[in-house]
Design a protein around this motif. Structure first.
Motif, PDB file in Angstrom:
ATOM      1  N   HIS A   1      -5.954   5.481  -6.272  1.00 45.07           N
ATOM      2  CA  HIS A   1      -6.191   4.696  -5.059  1.00 45.07           C
ATOM      3  C   HIS A   1      -4.868   4.431  -4.344  1.00 45.07           C
ATOM      4  O   HIS A   1      -4.776   4.529  -3.118  1.00 45.07           O
ATOM      5  N   CYS A   2      -3.844   4.117  -5.110  1.00 47.35           N
ATOM      6  CA  CYS A   2      -2.511   3.876  -4.547  1.00 47.35           C
ATOM      7  C   CYS A   2      -2.002   5.131  -3.830  1.00 47.35           C
ATOM      8  O   CYS A   2      -1.533   5.058  -2.689  1.00 47.35           O
ATOM      9  N   THR A   3      -2.094   6.268  -4.509  1.00 47.86           N
ATOM     10  CA  THR A   3      -1.578   7.496  -3.908  1.00 47.86           C
ATOM     11  C   THR A   3      -2.359   7.853  -2.651  1.00 47.86           C
ATOM     12  O   THR A   3      -1.777   8.291  -1.662  1.00 47.86           O
ATOM     13  N   SER A   4      -3.656   7.629  -2.671  1.00 43.73           N
ATOM     14  CA  SER A   4      -4.480   7.921  -1.505  1.00 43.73           C
ATOM     15  C   SER A   4      -4.090   7.043  -0.316  1.00 43.73           C
ATOM     16  O   SER A   4      -3.988   7.518   0.820  1.00 43.73           O
ATOM     17  N   ALA A   5      -3.872   5.764  -0.567  1.00 46.95           N
ATOM     18  CA  ALA A   5      -3.482   4.843   0.503  1.00 46.95           C
ATOM     19  C   ALA A   5      -2.129   5.234   1.091  1.00 46.95           C
ATOM     20  O   ALA A   5      -1.939   5.213   2.317  1.00 46.95           O
ATOM     21  N   ILE A   6      -1.193   5.599   0.236  1.00 44.96           N
ATOM     22  CA  ILE A   6       0.141   5.997   0.691  1.00 44.96           C
ATOM     23  C   ILE A   6       0.062   7.291   1.495  1.00 44.96           C
ATOM     24  O   ILE A   6       0.636   7.396   2.583  1.00 44.96           O
ATOM     25  N   GLU A   7      -0.672   8.265   0.968  1.00 44.38           N
ATOM     26  CA  GLU A   7      -0.814   9.538   1.677  1.00 44.38           C
ATOM     27  C   GLU A   7      -1.473   9.336   3.033  1.00 44.38           C
ATOM     28  O   GLU A   7      -1.022   9.894   4.042  1.00 44.38           O
ATOM     29  N   SER A   8      -2.505   8.523   3.090  1.00 49.29           N
ATOM     30  CA  SER A   8      -3.195   8.255   4.361  1.00 49.29           C
ATOM     31  C   SER A   8      -2.263   7.576   5.359  1.00 49.29           C
ATOM     32  O   SER A   8      -2.283   7.892   6.550  1.00 49.29           O
ATOM     33  N   GLY A   9      -1.462   6.642   4.879  1.00 52.76           N
ATOM     34  CA  GLY A   9      -0.527   5.939   5.754  1.00 52.76           C
ATOM     35  C   GLY A   9       0.506   6.870   6.357  1.00 52.76           C
ATOM     36  O   GLY A   9       0.834   6.781   7.548  1.00 52.76           O
TER      37      GLY A   9
ATOM     38  N   ALA B   1       1.206   0.639   4.213  1.00 49.59           N
ATOM     39  CA  ALA B   1       0.056   0.906   3.335  1.00 49.59           C
ATOM     40  C   ALA B   1      -0.047  -0.133   2.223  1.00 49.59           C
ATOM     41  O   ALA B   1      -1.012  -0.126   1.453  1.00 49.59           O
ATOM     42  N   GLY B   2       0.955  -1.009   2.121  1.00 45.20           N
ATOM     43  CA  GLY B   2       0.899  -2.103   1.152  1.00 45.20           C
ATOM     44  C   GLY B   2       1.775  -1.951  -0.067  1.00 45.20           C
ATOM     45  O   GLY B   2       1.601  -2.661  -1.060  1.00 45.20           O
ATOM     46  N   TYR B   3       2.752  -1.032  -0.010  1.00 51.83           N
ATOM     47  CA  TYR B   3       3.597  -0.767  -1.182  1.00 51.83           C
ATOM     48  C   TYR B   3       5.058  -0.860  -0.822  1.00 51.83           C
ATOM     49  O   TYR B   3       5.482  -0.364   0.215  1.00 51.83           O
TER      50      TYR B   3
END
Length: 64
Positions: A12-20, A57-59
């Motif tokens: 989920h983290c990687t997906s959010a980062i990639e999308s951002g 993205a929140g990271y």
């Protein structure tokens, strides 16, 4: 460019980062390494802009 993203712990983290990042550079190439908490990005964006996309993205991220 390579970023350390210490709180990246799951898909989920990687997906959010990639999308951002893709939202700012749709042609960017992103690879993530969950074991090392690293994100490698090939982009026309400047390093600060890519880092900001990860932060948005929140990271938290820093150059590795």
């Amino acid at each position: 460019m390579i970023f350390s993203v210490p709180k990246m712990t799951c898909e989920h983290c990687t997906s959010a980062i990639e999308s951002g990042i893709k939202a700012k550079d749709p042609s960017g190439v992103i690879a993530t390494d969950l074991d090392l908490c690293l994100v490698t990005v090939q982009s026309t964006l400047e390093q600060a802009a890519v880092r900001q996309a990860i932060v948005d993205a929140g990271y938290d991220a820093s150059a590795a």
